[in-house]
Design an enzyme around this catalytic site. Structure first.
Site, PDB file in Angstrom:
ATOM      1  N   LYS A 104       0.854  -1.193   0.000  1.00 51.93           N
ATOM      2  CA  LYS A 104       0.000   0.000   0.000  1.00 51.93           C
ATOM      3  C   LYS A 104       0.879   1.228   0.000  1.00 51.93           C
ATOM      4  O   LYS A 104       2.017   1.189   0.489  1.00 51.93           O
ATOM      5  CB  LYS A 104      -0.878   0.026   1.253  1.00 51.93           C
ATOM      6  CG  LYS A 104      -2.094   0.930   1.123  1.00 51.93           C
ATOM      7  CD  LYS A 104      -3.195   0.228   0.362  1.00 51.93           C
ATOM      8  CE  LYS A 104      -4.432   1.068   0.216  1.00 51.93           C
ATOM      9  NZ  LYS A 104      -5.555   0.236  -0.260  1.00 51.93           N
TER      10      LYS A 104
HETATM   11  P1  NAD Z   1     -12.881   7.828  -2.959  1.00 53.34           P
HETATM   12  O1  NAD Z   1     -11.867   8.858  -2.663  1.00 53.34           O
HETATM   13  O2  NAD Z   1     -13.303   7.612  -4.365  1.00 53.34           O
HETATM   14  O3  NAD Z   1     -14.202   8.080  -2.091  1.00 53.34           O
HETATM   15  C1  NAD Z   1     -14.179   8.211  -0.706  1.00 53.34           C
HETATM   16  C2  NAD Z   1     -15.565   8.634  -0.253  1.00 53.34           C
HETATM   17  O4  NAD Z   1     -15.606   8.665   1.185  1.00 53.34           O
HETATM   18  C3  NAD Z   1     -15.971  10.022  -0.726  1.00 53.34           C
HETATM   19  O5  NAD Z   1     -17.326  10.004  -1.125  1.00 53.34           O
HETATM   20  C4  NAD Z   1     -15.787  10.857   0.540  1.00 53.34           C
HETATM   21  O6  NAD Z   1     -16.602  12.011   0.559  1.00 53.34           O
HETATM   22  C5  NAD Z   1     -16.206   9.869   1.595  1.00 53.34           C
HETATM   23  N1  NAD Z   1     -15.788  10.278   2.934  1.00 53.34           N
HETATM   24  C6  NAD Z   1     -14.571  10.721   3.331  1.00 53.34           C
HETATM   25  N2  NAD Z   1     -14.593  11.052   4.628  1.00 53.34           N
HETATM   26  C7  NAD Z   1     -15.847  10.811   5.063  1.00 53.34           C
HETATM   27  C8  NAD Z   1     -16.505  10.963   6.319  1.00 53.34           C
HETATM   28  N3  NAD Z   1     -15.843  11.425   7.390  1.00 53.34           N
HETATM   29  N4  NAD Z   1     -17.823  10.603   6.402  1.00 53.34           N
HETATM   30  C9  NAD Z   1     -18.480  10.140   5.343  1.00 53.34           C
HETATM   31  N5  NAD Z   1     -17.915   9.973   4.134  1.00 53.34           N
HETATM   32  C10 NAD Z   1     -16.618  10.303   3.995  1.00 53.34           C
HETATM   33  O7  NAD Z   1     -12.298   6.469  -2.334  1.00 53.34           O
HETATM   34  P2  NAD Z   1     -12.701   4.963  -2.718  1.00 53.34           P
HETATM   35  O8  NAD Z   1     -11.717   4.484  -3.702  1.00 53.34           O
HETATM   36  O9  NAD Z   1     -14.150   4.888  -2.993  1.00 53.34           O
HETATM   37  O10 NAD Z   1     -12.352   4.230  -1.340  1.00 53.34           O
HETATM   38  C11 NAD Z   1     -13.295   4.128  -0.267  1.00 53.34           C
HETATM   39  C12 NAD Z   1     -12.880   2.983   0.653  1.00 53.34           C
HETATM   40  O11 NAD Z   1     -12.863   1.760  -0.089  1.00 53.34           O
HETATM   41  C13 NAD Z   1     -11.483   3.093   1.260  1.00 53.34           C
HETATM   42  O12 NAD Z   1     -11.505   2.503   2.538  1.00 53.34           O
HETATM   43  C14 NAD Z   1     -10.626   2.272   0.318  1.00 53.34           C
HETATM   44  O13 NAD Z   1      -9.449   1.798   0.922  1.00 53.34           O
HETATM   45  C15 NAD Z   1     -11.589   1.145   0.004  1.00 53.34           C
HETATM   46  N6  NAD Z   1     -11.309   0.410  -1.233  1.00 53.34           N
HETATM   47  C16 NAD Z   1     -11.203   1.029  -2.440  1.00 53.34           C
HETATM   48  C17 NAD Z   1     -10.986   0.277  -3.598  1.00 53.34           C
HETATM   49  C18 NAD Z   1     -10.924   0.907  -4.964  1.00 53.34           C
HETATM   50  O14 NAD Z   1     -10.866   0.142  -5.952  1.00 53.34           O
HETATM   51  N7  NAD Z   1     -10.966   2.205  -5.114  1.00 53.34           N
HETATM   52  C19 NAD Z   1     -10.842  -1.102  -3.505  1.00 53.34           C
HETATM   53  C20 NAD Z   1     -10.961  -1.718  -2.266  1.00 53.34           C
HETATM   54  C21 NAD Z   1     -11.202  -0.950  -1.142  1.00 53.34           C
END
Ligand code: NAD
Length: 410
Positions: A104
């Site tokens: 990561k």
């Molecule tokens: P992103 O940046 O696209 O979206 C993050 C979202 O979380 C946004 O809508 C943001 O406004 C919201 N957010 C942030 N702080 C917040 C709060 N305090 N309260 C409510 N909402 C809040 O990120 P993502 O890629 O969608 O990742 C989200 C989660 O999923 C993370 O934990 C990431 O590690 C995990 N994840 C992502 C992927 C991927 O393919 N992108 C894969 C596996 C896991």
């Protein structure tokens, strides 16, 4: 996540280590990260000043294949956080049986405060800092919180200045630049498949089931869209700007259009400012898909859902997890539930290496197979050892990583 993030992952690891009767030495070998890199990124800002940002890359384990894991831009990023997320990647790639290890990356920065040009310079600086440790057969970054296809394109371009044409060095690239069709929605689609498989065991389906989705970025917005398309009733959504709850169901297509245009849910009609309260509203299935550590013991005691599905990484603290077990609320763990993203990253990497592009339908069907096969294996493991799904997932993953390490020779 918290300063205890790595300790938290290792508590989950420890539960499975007990099931597998690992020795202390084996646990130490399997849980310790292989390599940790900290880089200073000095960036020329638009106003001519220079600012310093600190970035990290943690490579946890590569016994099952090259290191693999996302890159996060967030002010709370620190080494412990990245270490925890790297370790989760090792177990995740093993749960779904794809030939990668775990890594990561992260930079402590609030990207909302940077211009596009500053963000590009920062991404290039970070790539220069880690370039000797990454590569299509070494370590392959991907998008995570606040990074997207554009950031991956900059990373690929910067890397290629040193090493030539190597599109497989990073996944989650734009489809127009060696990305894969279906990568964008892959994590959200995987979440929906995980939910469908679980509901089947209770003779239920997505149609007519109610959902709350926290986070409306890559994972949350696609999960909400796909659940809605399949007849699910999305009663709650929210992001860092606020949340929205309506027992009659939210107009998801309108929320998606709003978020696409405004880059967040801010200003979405009826949005309330308290995003904390969203999690504890009544629903059948709660999908945390934003940041880590949101389900604390206090929240766990107040949840009014029947199932938690971890779209985010590490959303449930170990103490909260125990409370949910006590309350009989099952949790589909992150290392299975959100593995759709890294699975399609694997397909993207395979396409890059073969210089051959798949159609969207093929990506979708192959993802479907991996998620459903893994669920069957997960359910069988849980039954065999009479443990919860998270312990089962860690058990499955640790067995696979341990076997690969043994075969290679420690
Ligand atoms: P992103 O940046 O696209 O979206 C993050 C979202 O979380 C946004 O809508 C943001 O406004 C919201 N957010 C942030 N702080 C917040 C709060 N305090 N309260 C409510 N909402 C809040 O990120 P993502 O890629 O969608 O990742 C989200 C989660 O999923 C993370 O934990 C990431 O590690 C995990 N994840 C992502 C992927 C991927 O393919 N992108 C894969 C596996 C896991």
């Amino acid at each position: 996540m918290s300063h205890k993030a790595f300790e938290n992952v290792n508590r989950y690891f420890g539960r499975a280590a007990k099931v597998l009767q690992l020795t202390a030495q084996e646990s130490m070998l399997l849980s310790t990260p292989a390599r940790e890199l900290r880089v200073e990124c000095n960036v020329r800002m638009d106003d001519g000043t220079v600012e310093t940002f600190i970035g990290f890359r943690v490579q946890h384990d590569n016994s099952r294949g090259p290191y693999k894991g996302g890159l996060r831009f967030h002010p709370t990023v620190d080494i412990d956080d990245v270490r925890a997320l790297a370790s989760l990647m090792t177990w995740k790639t093993a749960v779904v049986g794809i030939p990668f290890g775990g890594a990561k990356g992260g930079i402590a920065v609030d990207p909302q405060k940077l211009s596009q040009l500053e963000l590009e310079r920062l991404t290039r600086k970070f790539t220069q800092g880690i370039r000797e440790l990454i590569g299509d057969m070494l370590d392959i970054p991907a998008p995570d919180v606040n990074t997207n296809a554009q950031v991956m394109a900059w990373l690929m371009d910067e890397y290629s200045k040193f090493y030539g044409f190597r599109p497989g060095v990073v996944t989650g690239k734009p489809v127009e630049l060696f990305g894969s069709k279906g990568r964008d929605e892959a994590t959200g689609r995987g979440v929906a498949i995980a939910i469908e498989e679980y509901l089947k065991t209770e003779q239920r389906g997505i149609a007519g089931t109610t959902f709350i989705v926290q986070g409306f970025g890559n994972v949350g917005s696609h999960a909400a869209r796909i659940l809605h398309e399949q007849g699910g009733i999305v009663v709650g959504i929210g992001d860092h700007t606020g949340s929205f709850y309506d027992p009659a169901g939210i107009d998801v297509p309108r929320a998606l259009a709003h978020a696409r245009e405004k880059r967040s849910l801010a200003g979405f009609e009826g949005l309330s400012s308290a995003s904390d309260a969203l999690l504890t509203q009544p629903c059948d299935v709660l999908v945390p898909a934003a940041l880590g550590d949101v389900i604390t013991p206090e929240v766990a005691r107040a949840l009014a859902c029947k199932l938690v599905v971890e779209g985010a990484n590490g959303p449930t603290t170990p103490e909260a997890d125990e409370i949910l077990q006590g309350r009989g609320i099952p949790v589909i763990p992150d290392i299975y539930a959100n593995a759709g993203g890294v699975t399609v990253s694997y397909f993207e990497w395979a396409q890059n290496i073969q210089q051959f592009a798949w159609e969207y339908e093929r990506v979708r069907d192959e993802l479907d197979k991996v998620m459903r096969r893994s669920f069957a294996e997960l359910a069988a493991t849980a039954k065999k050892h009479r443990v919860d799904l998270r312990t089962a997932a860690f058990t499955m993953a640790i067995e696979r990583v341990k076997l690969a390490s043994q075969l290679r020779g420690y």
